[in-house]
Design a protein around this motif. Structure first.
Motif, PDB file in Angstrom:
ATOM      1  N   MET A 198      -2.053  -3.294 -13.252  1.00 33.68           N
ATOM      2  CA  MET A 198      -2.636  -1.982 -13.442  1.00 33.68           C
ATOM      3  C   MET A 198      -3.083  -1.382 -12.107  1.00 33.68           C
ATOM      4  N   ILE A 199      -2.722  -0.115 -11.896  1.00 36.01           N
ATOM      5  CA  ILE A 199      -3.151   0.618 -10.699  1.00 36.01           C
ATOM      6  C   ILE A 199      -4.003   1.790 -11.163  1.00 36.01           C
ATOM      7  N   ASP A 200      -5.278   1.802 -10.719  1.00 37.92           N
ATOM      8  CA  ASP A 200      -6.155   2.920 -11.067  1.00 37.92           C
ATOM      9  C   ASP A 200      -6.716   3.522  -9.785  1.00 37.92           C
ATOM     10  N   VAL A 201      -7.701   4.394  -9.912  1.00 38.98           N
ATOM     11  CA  VAL A 201      -8.197   5.160  -8.767  1.00 38.98           C
ATOM     12  C   VAL A 201      -8.707   4.270  -7.625  1.00 38.98           C
ATOM     13  N   PRO A 202      -9.548   3.249  -7.883  1.00 40.78           N
ATOM     14  CA  PRO A 202     -10.029   2.420  -6.758  1.00 40.78           C
ATOM     15  C   PRO A 202      -8.898   1.728  -5.998  1.00 40.78           C
ATOM     16  N   VAL A 203      -7.895   1.241  -6.727  1.00 40.33           N
ATOM     17  CA  VAL A 203      -6.773   0.573  -6.068  1.00 40.33           C
ATOM     18  C   VAL A 203      -5.976   1.580  -5.221  1.00 40.33           C
ATOM     19  N   ALA A 204      -5.789   2.764  -5.741  1.00 40.05           N
ATOM     20  CA  ALA A 204      -5.062   3.796  -4.992  1.00 40.05           C
ATOM     21  C   ALA A 204      -5.826   4.196  -3.732  1.00 40.05           C
ATOM     22  N   ALA A 244       0.822  -1.209   0.000  1.00 39.48           N
ATOM     23  CA  ALA A 244       0.000   0.000   0.000  1.00 39.48           C
ATOM     24  C   ALA A 244       0.856   1.259   0.000  1.00 39.48           C
ATOM     25  N   MET A 245       1.922   1.270   0.783  1.00 37.31           N
ATOM     26  CA  MET A 245       2.781   2.450   0.827  1.00 37.31           C
ATOM     27  C   MET A 245       3.468   2.685  -0.521  1.00 37.31           C
ATOM     28  N   ARG A 246       3.894   1.619  -1.166  1.00 33.75           N
ATOM     29  CA  ARG A 246       4.516   1.763  -2.489  1.00 33.75           C
ATOM     30  C   ARG A 246       3.524   2.398  -3.466  1.00 33.75           C
ATOM     31  N   ILE A 247       2.288   1.968  -3.410  1.00 31.58           N
ATOM     32  CA  ILE A 247       1.270   2.519  -4.306  1.00 31.58           C
ATOM     33  C   ILE A 247       0.999   3.983  -3.983  1.00 31.58           C
TER      34      ILE A 247
END
Length: 322
Positions: free
Chosen positions: A286-292, A262-265
């Motif tokens: 893939m990292i998008d808004v919900p994952v962030a 989580a911190m890396r993201i």
């Protein structure tokens, strides 16, 4: 509006009629200790338990306890008004646990009493007191069908808990180790609380607390119940013995690997946002808004659980969005 205390991984019940247990509870460590005026107190001890619990809450909060709650008797019992009138006199009371909530009217009654008593106190005293949070225990088929109305009954409501034994009694079913007979009810509770933006969802009590292993480690049933509850969307669990608390806190808190992820993201997402990138990848995913958003929630919870977030951020300060 009540203050939002979202960290209720463990809720440990303490019998309100036992001065010995009340005294011992001050040395415990738990997110929430719930002094009980209901099931653990025999009818002829109800009045005395109110006084004992009131005196316990009047004392300064112990260092190891984040929150002290009182489980009053149900509204239908006719004892709730007496319980509330007594315990609300303590300036330290912040949380009331209401059992057998079958409809919105149960919470409306408690809210009206709380507002009336607090308005009287504010008229005679200038000393500030903590706002009151309500937690509702769901224990019957009727309460499951009324979940939407219950969740919208009062702005003081901060969470729902599931009481498995009374629910099993109401439906004439038998609790099994798999807990599959409670799947619908537990899923409904977690979903309704999330839909209403209630911060706490507190799962059923595990009746196993004595170790079944040679090394004295927590019983396997407790660990499995915690993981099962977390998978369903619960973020805490009711406890009946202090030995259960550390396992419950550990499983309902963020895991070390999860916190690092989580911190890396969070760090990479901040850099991606500055460069105008709405979606990016990390470790090939893939990292998008919900994952962030999920990552930020994990970091916030980890910090509340005592993780050194500043040190973790410094360790991963060079993380870049891929």
């Amino acid at each position: 509006m009540a203050a939002r205390n979202t960290l209720r991984r463990s809720m440990l019940y303490v019998p309100g009629s036992s001065q010995r247990f009340l005294d011992k509870s001050r040395a415990l460590t738990a997110d929430c200790v719930a002094y009980d005026l209901e099931d653990s107190v025999t009818p002829h001890m109800k009045a005395e338990a109110r006084s004992l619990v009131r005196r316990a809450i009047d004392q300064p909060s112990p260092l190891g306890i984040r929150e002290r709650a009182v489980r009053i008797n149900s509204v239908d019992s006719g004892l709730a008004l007496g319980d509330l009138t007594e315990v609300l006199q303590s300036p330290n009371l912040s949380t009331i646990l209401i059992p057998k909530v079958n409809s919105a009217s149960d919470l409306t009654f408690v809210t009206d009493v709380v507002n009336h008593v607090l308005s009287q106190q504010s008229a005679t005293s200038a000393a500030p007191r903590p706002p009151i949070s309500l937690l509702a225990l769901i224990e019957s088929a009727k309460s499951i069908t009324n979940l939407s109305e219950i969740c919208a009954a009062t702005p003081l409501l901060q969470g729902l808990g599931f009481a498995a034994e009374d629910f099993a009694l109401d439906l004439s079913i038998t609790r099994t180790p798999s807990l599959t007979e409670f799947l619908f009810a537990r899923s409904a509770i977690a979903t309704a609380a999330r839909a209403a933006n209630l911060p706490s969802t507190i799962d059923l009590v595990c009746t196993a607390y004595k170790s079944d292993k040679s090394d004295g480690s927590p019983p396997a049933a407790l660990e499995e119940e915690c993981r099962n509850g977390r998978r369903l969307g619960f973020n805490g669990k009711q406890c009946i013995h202090p030995s259960q608390v550390s396992t419950v806190n550990e499983i309902f808190g963020p895991e070390a690997e999860e916190t690092v992820w989580a911190m890396r993201i969070v760090i990479a997402d901040e850099k991606a946002a500055r460069s105008g990138r709405g979606a990016w990848t990390l470790d090939g995913k893939m990292i998008d808004v919900p994952v962030a958003h999920k990552a930020r929630a994990i970091v916030t919870k980890a910090e509340a659980c005592g993780v050194d977030i500043s040190a973790l951020r410094e360790e991963w300060m060079h993380q870049e969005p891929e």
